[in-house]
Design a protein around this motif. Structure first.
Motif, PDB file in Angstrom:
ATOM      1  N   PRO A 139       0.802  -1.229   0.000  1.00  0.00           N
ATOM      2  CA  PRO A 139       0.000   0.000   0.000  1.00  0.00           C
ATOM      3  C   PRO A 139       0.835   1.279   0.000  1.00  0.00           C
ATOM      4  N   LEU A 140       2.042   1.209   0.555  1.00  0.00           N
ATOM      5  CA  LEU A 140       2.897   2.395   0.628  1.00  0.00           C
ATOM      6  C   LEU A 140       3.837   2.497  -0.557  1.00  0.00           C
ATOM      7  N   ASN A 141       4.393   1.365  -0.976  1.00  0.00           N
ATOM      8  CA  ASN A 141       5.412   1.371  -2.018  1.00  0.00           C
ATOM      9  C   ASN A 141       4.854   1.122  -3.407  1.00  0.00           C
ATOM     10  N   GLY A 142       3.695   0.468  -3.473  1.00  0.00           N
ATOM     11  CA  GLY A 142       3.148   0.111  -4.776  1.00  0.00           C
ATOM     12  C   GLY A 142       3.975  -0.977  -5.444  1.00  0.00           C
ATOM     13  N   GLY A 143       3.571  -1.357  -6.627  1.00  0.00           N
ATOM     14  CA  GLY A 143       4.332  -2.344  -7.374  1.00  0.00           C
ATOM     15  C   GLY A 143       4.168  -3.752  -6.827  1.00  0.00           C
ATOM     16  N   VAL A 144       5.082  -4.624  -7.236  1.00  0.00           N
ATOM     17  CA  VAL A 144       5.043  -6.043  -6.867  1.00  0.00           C
ATOM     18  C   VAL A 144       6.422  -6.428  -6.340  1.00  0.00           C
ATOM     19  N   PHE A 145       6.454  -7.215  -5.263  1.00  0.00           N
ATOM     20  CA  PHE A 145       7.706  -7.751  -4.741  1.00  0.00           C
ATOM     21  C   PHE A 145       7.623  -9.271  -4.782  1.00  0.00           C
ATOM     22  N   LEU A 146       8.304  -9.882  -5.733  1.00  0.00           N
ATOM     23  CA  LEU A 146       8.405 -11.331  -5.925  1.00  0.00           C
ATOM     24  C   LEU A 146       7.121 -11.980  -6.426  1.00  0.00           C
ATOM     25  N   HIS A 147       5.962 -11.537  -5.946  1.00  0.00           N
ATOM     26  CA  HIS A 147       4.669 -12.110  -6.369  1.00  0.00           C
ATOM     27  C   HIS A 147       3.581 -11.080  -6.095  1.00  0.00           C
ATOM     28  N   PRO A 148       2.573 -10.987  -6.969  1.00  0.00           N
ATOM     29  CA  PRO A 148       1.522  -9.983  -6.768  1.00  0.00           C
ATOM     30  C   PRO A 148       0.786 -10.098  -5.433  1.00  0.00           C
ATOM     31  N   ALA A 149       0.776 -11.294  -4.821  1.00  0.00           N
ATOM     32  CA  ALA A 149       0.050 -11.480  -3.569  1.00  0.00           C
ATOM     33  C   ALA A 149       0.842 -11.039  -2.341  1.00  0.00           C
ATOM     34  N   VAL A 150       2.135 -10.742  -2.519  1.00  0.00           N
ATOM     35  CA  VAL A 150       2.940 -10.308  -1.366  1.00  0.00           C
ATOM     36  C   VAL A 150       2.463  -8.936  -0.914  1.00  0.00           C
ATOM     37  N   TYR A 151       2.050  -8.861   0.335  1.00  0.00           N
ATOM     38  CA  TYR A 151       1.548  -7.602   0.910  1.00  0.00           C
ATOM     39  C   TYR A 151       2.669  -6.816   1.576  1.00  0.00           C
ATOM     40  N   GLY A 152       3.568  -7.519   2.291  1.00  0.00           N
ATOM     41  CA  GLY A 152       4.638  -6.837   3.001  1.00  0.00           C
ATOM     42  C   GLY A 152       5.866  -7.718   3.113  1.00  0.00           C
ATOM     43  N   ALA A 153       7.013  -7.073   3.297  1.00  0.00           N
ATOM     44  CA  ALA A 153       8.268  -7.812   3.415  1.00  0.00           C
ATOM     45  C   ALA A 153       9.220  -7.072   4.331  1.00  0.00           C
ATOM     46  N   LEU A 154      10.006  -7.845   5.058  1.00  0.00           N
ATOM     47  CA  LEU A 154      11.138  -7.341   5.817  1.00  0.00           C
ATOM     48  C   LEU A 154      12.383  -8.078   5.346  1.00  0.00           C
ATOM     49  N   ALA A 155      13.527  -7.411   5.396  1.00  0.00           N
ATOM     50  CA  ALA A 155      14.763  -8.025   4.916  1.00  0.00           C
ATOM     51  C   ALA A 155      15.932  -7.610   5.800  1.00  0.00           C
ATOM     52  N   GLY A 156      16.975  -8.400   5.760  1.00  0.00           N
ATOM     53  CA  GLY A 156      18.207  -8.082   6.469  1.00  0.00           C
ATOM     54  C   GLY A 156      19.327  -8.950   5.972  1.00  0.00           C
ATOM     55  N   GLU A 157      20.549  -8.664   6.429  1.00  0.00           N
ATOM     56  CA  GLU A 157      21.699  -9.421   5.952  1.00  0.00           C
ATOM     57  C   GLU A 157      22.741  -9.535   7.036  1.00  0.00           C
ATOM     58  N   ALA A 158      23.623 -10.521   6.877  1.00  0.00           N
ATOM     59  CA  ALA A 158      24.756 -10.704   7.775  1.00  0.00           C
ATOM     60  C   ALA A 158      25.907 -11.305   6.993  1.00  0.00           C
ATOM     61  N   GLU A 159      27.120 -10.904   7.360  1.00  0.00           N
ATOM     62  CA  GLU A 159      28.326 -11.454   6.750  1.00  0.00           C
ATOM     63  C   GLU A 159      29.393 -11.573   7.827  1.00  0.00           C
ATOM     64  N   ALA A 160      30.056 -12.714   7.888  1.00  0.00           N
ATOM     65  CA  ALA A 160      31.082 -12.929   8.901  1.00  0.00           C
ATOM     66  C   ALA A 160      31.997 -14.066   8.462  1.00  0.00           C
ATOM     67  N   ALA A 161      33.035 -14.317   9.276  1.00  0.00           N
ATOM     68  CA  ALA A 161      33.969 -15.394   8.964  1.00  0.00           C
ATOM     69  C   ALA A 161      33.321 -16.759   9.093  1.00  0.00           C
ATOM     70  N   ALA A 162      32.302 -16.869   9.934  1.00  0.00           N
ATOM     71  CA  ALA A 162      31.581 -18.130  10.130  1.00  0.00           C
ATOM     72  C   ALA A 162      30.193 -17.812  10.634  1.00  0.00           C
ATOM     73  N   ALA A 163      29.305 -18.782  10.547  1.00  0.00           N
ATOM     74  CA  ALA A 163      27.956 -18.603  11.079  1.00  0.00           C
ATOM     75  C   ALA A 163      28.018 -18.469  12.597  1.00  0.00           C
ATOM     76  N   PRO A 164      27.082 -17.750  13.205  1.00  0.00           N
ATOM     77  CA  PRO A 164      27.069 -17.676  14.665  1.00  0.00           C
ATOM     78  C   PRO A 164      26.861 -19.053  15.274  1.00  0.00           C
ATOM     79  N   ARG A 165      27.608 -19.344  16.309  1.00  0.00           N
ATOM     80  CA  ARG A 165      27.526 -20.668  16.938  1.00  0.00           C
ATOM     81  C   ARG A 165      26.268 -20.805  17.771  1.00  0.00           C
ATOM     82  N   PHE A 166      25.801 -19.698  18.341  1.00  0.00           N
ATOM     83  CA  PHE A 166      24.673 -19.745  19.265  1.00  0.00           C
ATOM     84  C   PHE A 166      23.491 -18.979  18.717  1.00  0.00           C
TER      85      PHE A 166
END
Length: 210
Positions: A90-117
């Motif tokens: 409703p705020l951004n308009g358009g389509v994200f991945l599929h017309p039925a997607v209403y909302g999305a959140l995203a994030g990222e991480a990069e490191a030497a290894a995956a977190p152990r815990f």
């Protein structure tokens, strides 16, 4: 630039669809994201706050860097505020991945290894200078969330964790090397907590479709 060995882009999606459409949508999302890297789509069923919407979580190991992947998906970085990690039709308009997607959140991480815990893991504090300073050597504490130094080159980043201490309101930070597993886990939050560019994933009250 050398790619970090551990790279993750996560997505949380809210989709206007019925449970009967879940399998078809899962395959669509997997196909749509496959060009970006190795993708796993988790279908979580109706979202508890908005049961008319299906909830999907995506773990994507990108071919390129995680920030490059987010940009390719249409998210942007602002030096003063970080990623614009929320999309809402409703705020951004358009389509994200599929017309039925209403909302999305995203994030990222990069490191030497995956977190152990993970959030909620009960760990024992090893002997170290910081643990001695905090008076926590040998104590059992609960992992709050993982984080790392963002000024460090991604391929050299190591994890530290906020830890929750019984009888203490404030958390403390300890390096991963200062912690050893006990094999126990407790449920701290009602929703999945993961890693974002701000160290912790968005809490349920901040999510679209609430």
């Amino acid at each position: 630039m050398t790619l970090a060995p551990y790279r993750l882009v996560w997505l949380a999606l809210w989709v206007e669809a019925t449970p009967r459409e879940e399998a078809k949508l899962t395959e669509h999302l997997r196909t749509a994201l496959a060009p970006y890297g190795t993708v796993v789509v988790h279908a979580r069923g109706p979202f508890h706050r908005t049961p008319e919407m299906l909830h999907f979580e995506v773990d994507l190991t990108p071919h390129r860097s995680a920030p490059d992947c987010l940009r390719a998906l249409g998210f942007t970085w602002r030096d003063d505020s970080g990623w614009n990690d929320e999309w809402e039709r409703p705020l951004n308009g358009g389509v994200f991945l599929h017309p039925a997607v209403y909302g999305a959140l995203a994030g990222e991480a990069e490191a030497a290894a995956a977190p152990r815990f993970e959030t909620g893991d009960v760990v024992r504090v090893r002997d170290s200078a910081e643990a001695r300073r905090l008076g926590l050597v040998g104590a059992e504490v609960t992992v709050g969330h993982p984080d790392y130094d963002y000024d460090t080159v991604p391929a050299r980043r190591t994890w530290y964790y906020s830890v929750l201490i019984e009888g203490q309101d404030d958390s403390e930070n300890l390096d991963e090397a200062d912690l050893e597993p006990t094999g126990r886990h407790v449920q701290l939050y009602g929703e999945r907590i993961g890693v974002s560019t701000n160290g912790i994933l968005i809490s349920p009250s901040d999510q679209p479709g609430k």
